[in-house]
Motif scaffolding. Sequence first.
Motif, PDB file in Angstrom:
ATOM      1  N   VAL A 257       4.654  12.791   1.467  1.00 14.72           N
ATOM      2  CA  VAL A 257       3.940  13.936   2.025  1.00 14.72           C
ATOM      3  C   VAL A 257       3.511  14.838   0.871  1.00 14.72           C
ATOM      4  CG1 VAL A 257       4.140  15.998   3.456  1.00 14.72           C
ATOM      5  CG2 VAL A 257       5.212  13.863   4.193  1.00 14.72           C
ATOM      6  N   ILE A 258       2.215  15.101   0.809  1.00 16.25           N
ATOM      7  CA  ILE A 258       1.667  16.022  -0.176  1.00 16.25           C
ATOM      8  C   ILE A 258       0.692  16.922   0.575  1.00 16.25           C
ATOM      9  CG2 ILE A 258       0.358  16.304  -2.306  1.00 16.25           C
ATOM     10  CD1 ILE A 258       1.201  13.394  -3.018  1.00 16.25           C
ATOM     11  N   THR A 259       1.038  18.170   0.729  1.00 13.48           N
ATOM     12  CA  THR A 259       0.149  19.081   1.454  1.00 13.48           C
ATOM     13  C   THR A 259      -0.965  19.566   0.539  1.00 13.48           C
ATOM     14  OG1 THR A 259       1.581  20.952   0.982  1.00 13.48           O
ATOM     15  CG2 THR A 259       1.929  19.832   3.069  1.00 13.48           C
ATOM     16  N   SER A 260      -2.113  19.777   1.118  1.00 14.61           N
ATOM     17  CA  SER A 260      -3.268  20.248   0.354  1.00 14.61           C
ATOM     18  C   SER A 260      -3.250  21.771   0.291  1.00 14.61           C
ATOM     19  CB  SER A 260      -4.564  19.777   1.008  1.00 14.61           C
ATOM     20  OG  SER A 260      -4.781  20.490   2.201  1.00 14.61           O
TER      21      SER A 260
ATOM     22  N   ALA B 191      -8.882  16.551  -0.884  1.00 12.13           N
ATOM     23  CA  ALA B 191      -8.172  17.395  -1.851  1.00 12.13           C
ATOM     24  C   ALA B 191      -6.952  16.669  -2.422  1.00 12.13           C
ATOM     25  CB  ALA B 191      -7.752  18.712  -1.197  1.00 12.13           C
ATOM     26  N   VAL B 192      -6.230  15.948  -1.580  1.00  7.33           N
ATOM     27  CA  VAL B 192      -5.058  15.206  -2.046  1.00  7.33           C
ATOM     28  C   VAL B 192      -5.483  13.889  -2.692  1.00  7.33           C
ATOM     29  CG1 VAL B 192      -2.940  14.039  -1.295  1.00  7.33           C
ATOM     30  CG2 VAL B 192      -3.519  16.309  -0.381  1.00  7.33           C
TER      31      VAL B 192
ATOM     32  N   MET C 200       0.855  -1.174   0.000  1.00  2.00           N
ATOM     33  CA  MET C 200       0.000   0.000   0.000  1.00  2.00           C
ATOM     34  C   MET C 200       0.899   1.235   0.000  1.00  2.00           C
ATOM     35  SD  MET C 200      -2.298   0.934   3.381  1.00  2.00           S
ATOM     36  CE  MET C 200      -1.277   0.548   4.788  1.00  2.00           C
ATOM     37  N   SER C 201       0.596   2.190  -0.882  1.00  8.01           N
ATOM     38  CA  SER C 201       1.317   3.447  -0.940  1.00  8.01           C
ATOM     39  C   SER C 201       0.573   4.454  -0.075  1.00  8.01           C
ATOM     40  CB  SER C 201       1.401   3.932  -2.385  1.00  8.01           C
ATOM     41  OG  SER C 201       2.115   5.127  -2.450  1.00  8.01           O
ATOM     42  N   LEU C 202       1.273   5.023   0.879  1.00 12.87           N
ATOM     43  CA  LEU C 202       0.657   5.883   1.876  1.00 12.87           C
ATOM     44  C   LEU C 202       1.083   7.332   1.649  1.00 12.87           C
ATOM     45  CD1 LEU C 202      -1.109   5.433   4.444  1.00 12.87           C
ATOM     46  CD2 LEU C 202       1.004   5.293   5.732  1.00 12.87           C
ATOM     47  N   VAL C 203       0.092   8.248   1.753  1.00 10.09           N
ATOM     48  CA  VAL C 203       0.354   9.670   1.579  1.00 10.09           C
ATOM     49  C   VAL C 203      -0.186  10.412   2.794  1.00 10.09           C
ATOM     50  CG1 VAL C 203      -0.138  11.728   0.205  1.00 10.09           C
ATOM     51  CG2 VAL C 203       0.190   9.521  -0.935  1.00 10.09           C
ATOM     52  N   LEU C 204       0.646  11.248   3.378  1.00  6.56           N
ATOM     53  CA  LEU C 204       0.221  12.114   4.472  1.00  6.56           C
ATOM     54  C   LEU C 204      -0.078  13.483   3.877  1.00  6.56           C
ATOM     55  CD1 LEU C 204      -0.174  12.728   7.504  1.00  6.56           C
ATOM     56  CD2 LEU C 204       2.282  13.266   7.604  1.00  6.56           C
ATOM     57  N   ALA C 205      -1.314  13.932   4.032  1.00  6.15           N
ATOM     58  CA  ALA C 205      -1.740  15.230   3.494  1.00  6.15           C
ATOM     59  C   ALA C 205      -1.512  16.320   4.536  1.00  6.15           C
ATOM     60  CB  ALA C 205      -3.207  15.171   3.070  1.00  6.15           C
TER      61      ALA C 205
END
Length: 184
Positions: A25-28, A54-55, A1-6
């Motif tokens: 990490v991808i900020t909204s 949003a992300v 699983m690919s995990l993204v922290l917004a």
Amino acid sequence: MSLVLASGSPRRKELLSMICPEFSVITSEVDESAITAPTPAETALALATAKCRAVAKDHPEDVVIGCDTVVDCGGEIFGKPADRDDAVRMLHALSGRAHQVHTGVCVCRGEECKSFVATSTVRFYPIEEETIQAYADTAEPYDKAGGYAIQGTAALFCEGIDGCYYNIMGLPVSRLARLLREFR
């Protein structure tokens, strides 16, 4: 699983690494001032959901985590202080009383979204004026909801906690870990 922290929060990054060492990490670009809800807890959840969605819309294959933390002092939301005067105002209000810290968490993969709000109660000893002023002169209060860092010098103000300590830092680690298992 690919995990993204917004979230760009350094504390959230540190805490999420306790669950999963690899994530992006991808900020909204959510306008937080445009989001309101009837209660502080619902506001935290609405903000977390908006950030997550949003992300997630641009990353439908990934598991995206959105979070937002607010300090609830008698029903008034204390976000990040706008300036020194605001930090001092918040610390005066929190001194010698209990308040709640609500963290909204939303996890999405594609159209599947699950969310929760974690609430911890924090009791502060009365804080002397000199201590409030000295604390406001440090960098610590300015990027934290409520104007304090429980993991920092504000630990000296804390009489007690009911609930998850990590929630007060901005990420209820154990509860999030359990929710992420549902996305495997």
